[in-house]
Design an enzyme around this catalytic site. Structure first.
Site, short mmCIF file in Angstrom:
data_model
loop_
_atom_site.label_atom_id
_atom_site.label_comp_id
_atom_site.label_asym_id
_atom_site.label_seq_id
_atom_site.Cartn_x
_atom_site.Cartn_y
_atom_site.Cartn_z
N CYS A 100 0.79 -1.23 0.00
CA CYS A 100 0.00 0.00 0.00
C CYS A 100 0.82 1.27 0.00
O CYS A 100 0.52 2.22 0.72
CB CYS A 100 -0.90 0.06 1.22
N CYS A 142 -7.23 -4.81 21.98
CA CYS A 142 -6.15 -5.65 22.53
C CYS A 142 -5.30 -4.74 23.42
O CYS A 142 -5.79 -3.72 23.90
CB CYS A 142 -5.33 -6.30 21.42
#
Lengths: 355, 84
Positions: free
Chosen positions: A184, A318
């Site tokens: 990307c 998380c």
């Protein structure tokens, strides 16, 4: 000459192109996947040259940092849909072209249905997951696709799956894993390089559609913008890659521009988020967690999909935001339409903001 | 033997090309085929071993691990690239 074809006079005048080739273009349908640095020049040239129908597929919006290379868009259009803005401009450029706007990402769920009516597919994407998916879908439905990709000042171009020719997997059998190779445009890109590579892709599309010249099939063109050197690498088809019957179970990670990140501050501002999933280990979860969060450790996420309600927004958390980002990428593959968010900075950021 | 580096291999090795002298250095055996060349380069640059797909071309043709390599060959390391 048919009056509507007079605008193509100068290319019809080319002896080895002529009216026959022009009529083939007018009768063709091309799908462009990705309307970024590569897709913009592909779309502009194919539209100007008289390809009868163009499908434009992308779900991204125009960002300020796109403008140095995606030269169809302007500062005033930042935030708008790329395919909508592109379609409006292309319709003005050539009102005869039939333009179909597909404001979606190319995913496992829509891949085969999307490409089935097109003659040639253009891979103008910016990530490996989409590139391998395009390859596999094109092999299954027997469509040629024109590949272009960049790394720094270097570009690759080839035509895959053209007649009996080799596929992307004949050159690169296995999809790179995340972190292995910059994905990307993380590496940066000089504005004009995708313009050059995209223009080469447009040229190959025309050759495939008209039969003029020699299609870049079984050859990988490597372009070096710094030295202006071109290199052609010959390669052969591996028959097992041509026999593919169905798509892979998963293509790893999601399209780059899909924004799955939710700022911890924005998360804390929510009014009682219903579905918070903590993807840390059970031990970490027991130590501290968001009230009401459900614990599904990342390694067992794939087997626990039935515990997730994909109709309700999903907030993944998380410790630092890394594992939840991975979890979000994983979930969006199977449920591209679900509202999936990874909380940036994770529990670290949440506890910091709460104190 | 000249090895041209493309994509991320250029970044891993830190230059656009690499030259392997035809006389052996440090008593190290010189690679006789593409498979041995992969191992040879993988030892010198362990980051290369992490690449799931790395095409190797010998004199501008895609080569499998059994393809022989000689000191006068031009080798190219070609990883997939993704930018767009």
């Amino acid at each position: 000459m048919i009056p509507s074809l007079s605008k193509y006079q100068r290319q019809i005048n080319l002896e080895s192109f002529g009216l026959d080739s022009q009529l083939k273009l007018v009768d063709s349908q091309v799908l462009i996947i990705g309307l970024g640095g590569l897709g913009v020049p592909v779309a502009q040239y194919l539209n100007a040259m008289g390809v009868g129908a163009l499908g434009l597929m992308d779900n991204d919006t125009i960002a300020l940092h796109n403008l140095h290379r995606q030269v169809l868009y302007t500062e005033a259009e930042v935030g708008q849909s790329k395919v909508q803005v592109a379609a409006a401009k292309l319709r003005k450029q050539n009102p005869q072209t039939s333009i179909t706007v597909l404001p979606a990402y190319f995913t496992k769920d829509n891949a085969l249905e999307t490409i089935k009516d097109y003659d040639v597919i253009v891979d103008a994407s910016d990530n490996f997951a989409t590139r391998y998916l395009i390859n596999d879908a094109c092999v299954i439905l027997n469509k040629p696709f024109v590949y272009g990709a960049l790394h720094d000042f270097e570009g690759q171009v080839s035509v895959f799956n053209h007649n009996d020719g080799p596929t992307y997997r004949c050159l690169f059998p296995k999809m790179p894993q995340a972190e292995e190779i910059p994905n990307c445009d993380e590496n940066g890109v000089l504005g004009v390089i995708p313009g050059i590579i995209g223009s080469l892709q447009a040229l190959e599309v025309v050759k495939v559609l008209t039969g003029v010249g020699e299609v870049l099939s079984g050859k990988l063109l490597i372009y070096n913008g710094l030295s202006q050197e071109n290199r052609l690498i010959q390669f052969n088809a591996d028959p097992k890659n041509k026999r593919m019957q169905q798509l892979a179970n998963s293509y790893g990670y999601a399209p780059c521009s899909m924004d799955l990140n939710l700022d911890a501050t924005a998360f804390l501002a929510l009014d009682h988020p219903k579905q918070v999933i903590d993807v840390r280990s059970t031990e970490e979860f027991e130590e501290n967690h968001w009230e009401g969060a459900v614990n599904i450790p990342l390694p067992s996420l794939d087997e626990a999909l039935d515990q997730i309600d994909f109709k309700t927004p999903i907030y993944l958390v998380c410790q630092s935001g890394k594992r939840s980002a991975q979890a979000a990428q994983q979930l969006v593959q199977t449920h591209p339409d679900a509202k999936i968010y990874s909380i940036g900075g994770g529990m670290n950021q949440i506890s910091m903001l709460c104190h | 033997m000249t090895i041209l580096l493309f994509g991320v291999t250029k970044d891993i090795i830190g230059s656009p090309s690499l030259s392997i002298p035809s006389t052996h250095i440090n008593g190290r055996k010189l690679p006789k085929n593409v498979g041995e060349l992969r191992q040879f380069l993988g030892k010198a640059y362990p980051e290369l071993n992490k690449l799931s797909s790395l095409a190797i071309a010998v004199n501008n043709s895609y080569a499998d691990d059994k393809t022989e390599v000689n000191s006068y060959d031009e080798i190219a390391l070609i990883p997939p690239v993704s930018g767009g």
